[in-house]
Design a protein around this motif. Structure first.
Motif, PDB file in Angstrom:
ATOM      1  N   GLU A 128      25.787  46.883  12.673  1.00  0.00           N
ATOM      2  CA  GLU A 128      25.447  46.037  11.519  1.00  0.00           C
ATOM      3  C   GLU A 128      24.127  46.440  10.864  1.00  0.00           C
ATOM      4  N   ARG A 129      23.997  46.016   9.612  1.00  0.00           N
ATOM      5  CA  ARG A 129      22.740  46.057   8.830  1.00  0.00           C
ATOM      6  C   ARG A 129      22.085  47.438   8.770  1.00  0.00           C
ATOM      7  N   ASP A 184      19.427  41.265  14.076  1.00  0.00           N
ATOM      8  CA  ASP A 184      19.301  41.569  12.641  1.00  0.00           C
ATOM      9  C   ASP A 184      18.030  42.375  12.390  1.00  0.00           C
TER      10      ASP A 184
HETATM   11  C1  DGJ Z   1      24.214  36.591  10.987  1.00  0.00           C
HETATM   12  C2  DGJ Z   1      23.702  37.971  10.852  1.00  0.00           C
HETATM   13  O1  DGJ Z   1      22.777  37.987   9.844  1.00  0.00           O
HETATM   14  C3  DGJ Z   1      24.845  38.917  10.572  1.00  0.00           C
HETATM   15  O2  DGJ Z   1      24.368  40.204  10.360  1.00  0.00           O
HETATM   16  C4  DGJ Z   1      25.749  38.845  11.751  1.00  0.00           C
HETATM   17  O3  DGJ Z   1      25.096  39.349  12.887  1.00  0.00           O
HETATM   18  C5  DGJ Z   1      26.179  37.415  11.978  1.00  0.00           C
HETATM   19  N1  DGJ Z   1      25.036  36.539  12.126  1.00  0.00           N
HETATM   20  C6  DGJ Z   1      26.997  37.254  13.195  1.00  0.00           C
HETATM   21  O4  DGJ Z   1      27.335  35.913  13.298  1.00  0.00           O
END
Ligand code: DGJ
Length: 342
Positions: A128-129, A184
């Motif tokens: 992610e990200r 994150d």
């Molecule tokens: C919020 C985060 O900001 C997202 O990138 C992701 O990890 C979700 N939570 C998962 O629920």
């Protein structure tokens, strides 16, 4: 990550909203408002843009948008105390543009793998990200990302490099910055060439800002703990007139919540919290979205582009993008809602 956008372009930049999608478009471009396209943003080949939790690198007059590929059926990981919705990790995509409007698909720059379940990049994991910065000294493009297991218990930051912005990126591995969990995250490159990894840590209770090594490939031991106990995530950092501004979200899974701003005189300095910068309907849910990146457009005049994700938690592939102007004036950040032009 400076921009060379001309002021006439900035004047002509406007936002178009449709069914959950906001996108920046130069005025001379046709507005994409047909019902087929409503709400979904297509690349120059006519395919839906798949680049979530993303960020933009500007290099030699081209914008490169990197993001998570979310593809396939969304499922709920059993046995979690929260709504842990997941899609298979799809790797990282890249799109390029000269005008922030027409985006050319550059392909998958870091692929997920299916042949080794112990690999960080296995589709069963979380990637992610992604954020990319260019290292002037090494001539390498450096990609950092959140790497996790399907239940988010691994909490690592992963890093990959490439000689070209469009990859392919070579995965170097993942780590816990200074031994601390990392979920994150974002990157910030300062004018002096220093780069920082900003990540939610301590079980998402406290944000950490780490100074990266000169080659940007590992965290140094210089880091600060900020927003202690405030449970913030989705960090996005910019600099304006010598001050640093960090936008974060609250920590509510895939559900939207109010953004807030923190301000400091240096990335490793003391951070003071400001109020929610969003103004207009749904300001209390960041316009039903969550921050992912802030792109400088004309930083001297305090003009930035705020990029956010409108997650669809039960169908993550169908998540949308919310792009809005972000203004910084006299030390105050505002993200005004822009009504659609349809
Ligand atoms: C919020 C985060 O900001 C997202 O990138 C992701 O990890 C979700 N939570 C998962 O629920």
């Amino acid at each position: 990550m400076k921009t060379s956008l001309t002021s006439s372009f900035l004047l002509s930049l406007f936002l178009f909203f449709s069914n959950g999608l906001l996108l920046a478009q130069p005025k001379k471009q046709p507005v994409k408002n047909s019902t087929e396209q409503a709400g979904l943003w297509k690349d120059t080949d006519g395919h839906f843009i798949n680049a979530h939790g993303g960020g933009i690198l500007q290099h030699k007059g081209i914008y490169y948008w990197f993001g998570e590929i979310k593809k396939g059926k969304t499922w709920l990981v059993p046995g979690q105390s929260w709504e842990c919705y997941r899609v298979p990790a799809g790797g990282i995509s890249c799109y390029s543009s000269k005008d922030l409007n027409a985006w050319k698909y550059e392909g998958v720059v870091l692929s997920a793998t299916t042949n080794n379940r112990r690999s960080d990049l296995d589709t069963s994991n979380v990637i992610e990200r992604p954020k990319v910065v260019y290292n002037q000294k090494t001539g390498q493009f450096v990609l950092w990302m959140h790497i996790d297991h399907k239940d988010y218990s691994y909490a690592h930051a992963g890093v990959a490099v490439s000689d070209k912005p469009t990859g392919p990126y070579r995965y170097l591995g993942s780590l816990k910055p200074n031994g601390h969990d990392s979920r994150d995250m974002t990157l910030f490159q300062d004018d002096d060439g220093k780069a920082y990894l900003i990540h939610a840590s301590e079980n998402n209770n406290t944000m950490h800002i780490n100074l990266l090594s000169d080659d940007y490939l590992r965290p140094t031991n210089r880091y600060v703990r900020i927003l202690e106990g405030k449970r913030r995530e989705a960090p996005a950092l910019v600099k304006q007139a010598g001050k640093y501004y960090l936008i974060t979200s609250d920590c509510t899974g895939w559900n939207p919540n109010p953004a807030s701003v923190a301000v400091a005189d240096s990335p490793l300095g003391k951070w003071a919290t400001q109020a929610n910068p969003c103004v207009g309907p749904n300001a209390e849910t960041t316009f039903r979205s969550q921050s992912t990146y802030i792109l400088p457009l004309d930083p001297k005049r305090g003009k930035f582009l705020f990029m956010a994700d409108r997650w669809n938690k039960t169908n993550l592939e169908d998540s949308r993008y919310v792009w809005l102007p972000l203004d910084i004036k006299a030390g105050k950040v505002t993200i005004p809602w822009q009504a659609n032009k349809l």
